[in-house]
Design an enzyme around this catalytic site. Sequence first.
Site, PDB file in Angstrom:
ATOM      1  N   HIS A  25       0.814  -1.224   0.000  1.00  0.00           N
ATOM      2  CA  HIS A  25       0.000   0.000   0.000  1.00  0.00           C
ATOM      3  C   HIS A  25       0.845   1.271   0.000  1.00  0.00           C
ATOM      4  O   HIS A  25       0.316   2.367  -0.225  1.00  0.00           O
ATOM      5  CB  HIS A  25      -0.941   0.013   1.202  1.00  0.00           C
ATOM      6  CG  HIS A  25      -2.377  -0.174   0.824  1.00  0.00           C
ATOM      7  ND1 HIS A  25      -3.013   0.619  -0.106  1.00  0.00           N
ATOM      8  CD2 HIS A  25      -3.304  -1.075   1.232  1.00  0.00           C
ATOM      9  CE1 HIS A  25      -4.266   0.236  -0.238  1.00  0.00           C
ATOM     10  NE2 HIS A  25      -4.470  -0.808   0.564  1.00  0.00           N
ATOM     11  N   ASP A  40      -8.572  -9.031 -18.664  1.00  0.00           N
ATOM     12  CA  ASP A  40      -8.406 -10.155 -19.586  1.00  0.00           C
ATOM     13  C   ASP A  40      -7.009 -10.099 -20.190  1.00  0.00           C
ATOM     14  O   ASP A  40      -6.670  -9.181 -20.939  1.00  0.00           O
ATOM     15  CB  ASP A  40      -9.469 -10.081 -20.673  1.00  0.00           C
ATOM     16  CG  ASP A  40      -9.418 -11.250 -21.633  1.00  0.00           C
ATOM     17  OD1 ASP A  40      -8.539 -12.123 -21.472  1.00  0.00           O
ATOM     18  OD2 ASP A  40     -10.264 -11.290 -22.546  1.00  0.00           O
TER      19      ASP A  40
END
Length: 307
Positions: free
Chosen positions: A35, A248
Amino acid sequence: MTKWHQDEEEKMVSSLCCRLPNGMRRKMGGTQQNHILGDGTSFWNFFNSWAELSRGFHQPSTTPIHQRWFPGNTPCPIHLPPMTEPGARLRLSSPPFPERILHLSKQNIAKLKQKLNSQMGTTAISSLQSYMGHLWRSITRARNLDGNEDVHLFLGIGTRPRVHLPEGYWGNGLYFKKVTLKAGEVVGKGVGWVACQIKETVEKQSEEEVMKQYSNWLKSPALVGGELFSVNTVTISSSPWYNVYGTDFGWGKPVRVRSGGANKLDGKVTLFAGCEEGSVDIELSINPHTLHQLQNDSEFLEYVTIS
């Protein structure tokens, strides 16, 4: 790699891709990001950009912007307090808490939202506020707390639209806001009332409030600590609006998305869009006794499927 503590090293970003065995024509990929580098929006922008380049794009559809934003004339770098005392660095090891996936269909979300708005005589309660109120109230009831005990809900507040950061901004644009109520109120006043408390807290997070939050933090910088996982707490992370099923790599649409094992303490909630359009998957890490109560709570299960 970045040195963090004594002789330990932690990776800022790492990825792994596996082909499943037994002739299955499926692949499984995983990526983790510290993070320090960025928030969930940055992560999914990166992951989707990588997928686009893998499919032959010459450049990603969202251009990353690496110039860090700070309010006003903030002097940089910002110096965090030294972590010299034992235990000063927050460590969240994997506990023996079970984890379950809570699925809400598009139809059940719409039914719950309509019910809560009807209860409160309004049309302003959102879908997210509806099922977060339903979950928080159900967990509070399942914990069987004294009515006078404080219960807490931590919400991740996205600051990007509030301070007008560009779409491709790479960094962290969020903070956590705590909603504290009495257990008796959460259970006794109804889920519509609980959702309204969440709604009112979110509505108060204006651009002015965001700047105030940042200014206060700059006066006394600190890392996000264990308060997010304190007693009687539910902590919400991630977002159902991230484009997780558009990632994808040329292998086809993802079948499922799940998070890793980090920070999975009692009451940790991770939100994802469901595979079916308009649905939501909620990863819940919870105390075994609380989970048992939830699994036998007909009011909770009216809208939620547990797997």
